[in-house]
Enzyme design. Structure first.
Site, PDB file in Angstrom:
ATOM      1  N   HIS B  15      -4.966  71.721  36.902  1.00  9.42           N
ATOM      2  CA  HIS B  15      -5.229  72.682  35.830  1.00  9.42           C
ATOM      3  C   HIS B  15      -4.752  72.034  34.547  1.00  9.42           C
ATOM      4  O   HIS B  15      -4.569  70.807  34.492  1.00  9.42           O
ATOM      5  CB  HIS B  15      -4.563  74.038  36.103  1.00  9.42           C
ATOM      6  CG  HIS B  15      -3.086  73.966  36.290  1.00  9.42           C
ATOM      7  ND1 HIS B  15      -2.204  74.177  35.267  1.00  9.42           N
ATOM      8  CD2 HIS B  15      -2.342  73.666  37.373  1.00  9.42           C
ATOM      9  CE1 HIS B  15      -0.962  74.021  35.721  1.00  9.42           C
ATOM     10  NE2 HIS B  15      -1.013  73.721  36.991  1.00  9.42           N
ATOM     11  N   ALA B  16      -4.573  72.819  33.504  1.00 12.85           N
ATOM     12  CA  ALA B  16      -4.311  72.232  32.189  1.00 12.85           C
ATOM     13  C   ALA B  16      -3.120  71.261  32.170  1.00 12.85           C
ATOM     14  O   ALA B  16      -3.216  70.164  31.634  1.00 12.85           O
ATOM     15  CB  ALA B  16      -4.119  73.341  31.160  1.00 12.85           C
TER      16      ALA B  16
END
Lengths: 577, 88
Positions: B15-16
């Site tokens: 994810h980020a």
């Protein structure tokens, strides 16, 4: 637009707490991204505007990072910095400027919105939520380039009203002395919302046109728990809210002080408190918030990816069981509909069709894989396994057969297996009326109040036109609950309850009064449910619940229980939606 | 050229933040870095590209480095992934 009348507006509750204070409007300049075709002579300068803008925004973010002490906020800023640093993004912008002769603002705008669109389609909701923030960052970059970026001054001893908030702005608010925040846009899962909640700054999002409805220094009441804003409050309203505010502060510290005490009624019955979990990530949060077991782990979330993968399921279940030990976790078998298995399979009435246990018995190989994974994962003997949507005795016989057979096979392969406790969901009236037989086969039951209400009242609560008929306080639902707890008491098996009724204060009083032993609700509701239980006198609740089953309508039930609630925990009625 | 396959260990997958960690590390090196999963290959120095990958826990990604310092680069990146990005 402005009037001197008291005006009450409803938005999205983001962070609870009550503030009565003057307001300050922070208006942002509209950022212009109009497209313009450059003259060839302008291209070089436009590119250097971009690269300088990147450097300036980076240094703003870096500065903010050094001023921040919270680790997780620093990481958030790192993500933003590395997006600004992204070589592909930079390259795309520069190519648009050079090859298409686009001005820097519109080039940035196209590249960032394009990225946002792509990420909005991502499978992971976690990534999708970041998409909008990426677009905001692009706008910040444009603003810094055309000098409309400035650090808003949040140093104000009152409520900040603004259109929307970026992460950096939320951080600046946290570090300022602002008391509360109201915005026009934004949702609960945005980072800015999470930051304000973490730092306990009362906040309401989604009040349309708030920046136009008020003027600087107007007095505003902000109720973050209910998502309410009152503009130009009358003196009497202010007085009332001063009292509510004081009450809320007492209430908050009261909940906190009881956090680690057991959920025991005044006359000594201890109620098991458990959390509902949707995704494995929530387990960690649960571990932090106090040590509770998991009353409902929904496995649908991992269905698409891992239904056929026993090993992966085993790892996930074992991991959760280990983390939650010495408490227990109730894993519910895949509760999916038939459309997940058969292409083009659709039903006129899926809620009465192939779902829950019906699917699992139809697709036994999937069911067996899940059972095997659950059994192998039960190393600490703290797993319970639960079957959804049971409507007949035969289904339970069949499911139990597969359960026992799987155990035998597994023991041949892996040696001794700790058999998880085996239970069913009570969601369908026919299961309630045959429970005396079913009870012989199970170790526990859990009343799923949402589906039980739906199947009892024949109301689909997602259907807008009829959803107002949906009400778990309906006497029919209460009677079915009573039959369930009576049978279970006689057969000496545990009755749990999950679903919205188990976090609704009215519902909790009734469930406890009707004899439920365990309550499972979202982690955020646990402190309140616990405090409530500690104020309940079981004998009184039993009396009220019995009376409630004889009422003619949910309204009458609510009135009856409301009187009791007002007596034992009046604060609760004041502070939340 | 160096190429290594690694399994994603952390619960949330890429994810980020993990994307940021990979890109930050990749950008410290001269060589080109590519990360691929299934049919999608992205630039390992681009955080926005990395976020496009669908790489949940248990999935396998391929890291490719090409250039003068490819040995050091691939070692550094593989380590981050194998450490589960410092997450559970």
């Amino acid at each position: 637009m402005r009037s001197s009348q008291e005006l009450k507006l409803k938005g999205i509750p983001i962070s609870p707490g009550i503030i009565i204070a003057p307001v300050k409007i922070i208006k942002k300049k509209k950022i212009e991204c109009k497209e313009r075709i450059l003259k060839p002579s302008e291209i070089e300068e436009e590119v250097s505007k971009f690269t300088q803008g990147v450097e300036r925004l980076k240094s703003v973010l870096n500065e903010l990072k050094t001023e921040t002490s919270e680790e997780n906020l620093k990481r958030l800023l790192d993500v933003q910095i590395s997006i600004i640093n992204d070589p592909e993004m930079q390259n795309d912008v520069i190519l648009l400027i050079k090859n298409k002769r686009r001005n820097v603002e519109s080039a940035i705008n196209s590249v960032f919105s394009n990225r946002k669109e792509l990420l909005m389609k991502h499978e992971s909701s976690y990534i999708r939520e970041r998409a909008r923030e990426i677009e905001r960052l692009g706008m910040d970059l444009v603003a810094i380039i055309n000098n409309s970026y400035y650090k808003e001054d949040f140093k104000f001893d009152g409520i900040i009203a603004t259109e929307s908030l970026s992460i950096e702005e939320a951080l600046r608010i946290v570090r300022s002395n602002a008391k509360g925040v109201v915005t026009e846009k934004g949702g609960r899962t945005e980072h800015s919302a999470i930051i304000l909640r973490n730092f306990k700054i009362p906040t309401v999002f989604g009040i349309e046109k708030i920046t136009k409805l008020v003027e600087d220094d107007d007095i505003v009441i902000l109720d973050g728990g209910k998502g309410v804003i009152i503009i130009n409050p009358l003196e009497s309203t202010q007085d009332r809210y001063f009292l509510i505010k004081r009450g809320y502060e007492r209430y908050e510290s009261g909940l906190a002080s009881e956090k680690d005490l057991p959920a025991v009624t005044l006359d000594g019955k201890e109620i098991g408190i458990f959390a509902n979990i949707d995704i494995p990530k929530e387990v960690e949060e649960l571990m932090e918030s106090g040590k509770y077991g998991i009353g409902l782990f929904r496995t649908e979330m991992i269905f698409n990816e891992y239904a056929q993968n026993e090993e992966e399921q085993y790892r996930i279940y074992r991991d959760i069981a280990q983390k939650i030990y010495p408490n227990s976790v109730t894993i519910r078998a895949f509760d999916v509909g038939g459309d997940k298995f058969y292409n083009d399979y659709s039903e006129d009435n899926p809620f009465l069709g192939l779902r829950g246990i019906r699917v699992l018995l139809d697709e036994q190989q999937i069911f067996e894989k899940q059972i095997r994974a659950v059994m192998r994962a039960n190393v600490y003997s703290n797993i319970r396994f639960m079957i959804p949507m049971v409507s007949t005795y035969e289904e339970v016989v069949e499911a139990k057969k597969i359960f026992i057979r799987s155990k035998k096979f597994l023991e041949k392969e892996h040696g001794e297996i700790n058999q998880p406790r085996f239970g069913i969901m009570i969601e369908v009236p026919s299961a309630v009326f045959t429970l005396e037989h079913i009870a012989e086969l199970v170790d526990f039951v859990s009343i799923g109040t949402n589906d039980l209400t739906q199947y009892t009242l024949a109301v689909d609560r997602k259907s807008i036109r009829v959803s107002k008929l949906f009400n778990h306080l309906h006497p029919a639902v209460l009677k079915l609950t009573k039959i369930t707890t009576d049978v279970c008491r006689e057969k000496n098996i545990v009755v749990a309850s999950c679903g919205e009724m188990a976090s609704d204060p009215y519902g909790v009083i009734l469930l406890i009064g009707l004899g439920v032993d365990e309550i499972s609700c979202p982690p955020s509701r646990i402190p309140e449910v616990k405090s409530l239980i500690r104020r309940i006198n079981l004998q009184e609740a039993e009396q009220i619940s019995l009376e409630a089953t004889e009422k003619e309508s949910p309204r009458e039930v609510k009135k009856l229980v409301g009187e009791y609630l007002r007596k034992i925990m009046p604060e609760l009625l004041e502070f939340y939606e | 050229m160096k190429e290594v396959k690694v399994t994603i260990k952390n619960k949330l997958g890429i994810h980020a933040r993990p994307a940021t960690m990979i890109a930050q590390t990749a950008n410290k090196f001269e060589c080109d870095v590519y990360v691929s999963k299934d049919d999608i290959e992205v630039n390992g120095k681009s955080v926005l590209g990395l976020m496009m990958l669908v790489a949940p826990q248990g999935s396998e990604i391929t890291i490719k480095c090409e250039g003068a310092d490819e040995d050091e680069a691939i070692k550094a990146i593989v380590k981050i992934v194998e450490d589960g990005f410092g997450e559970e």
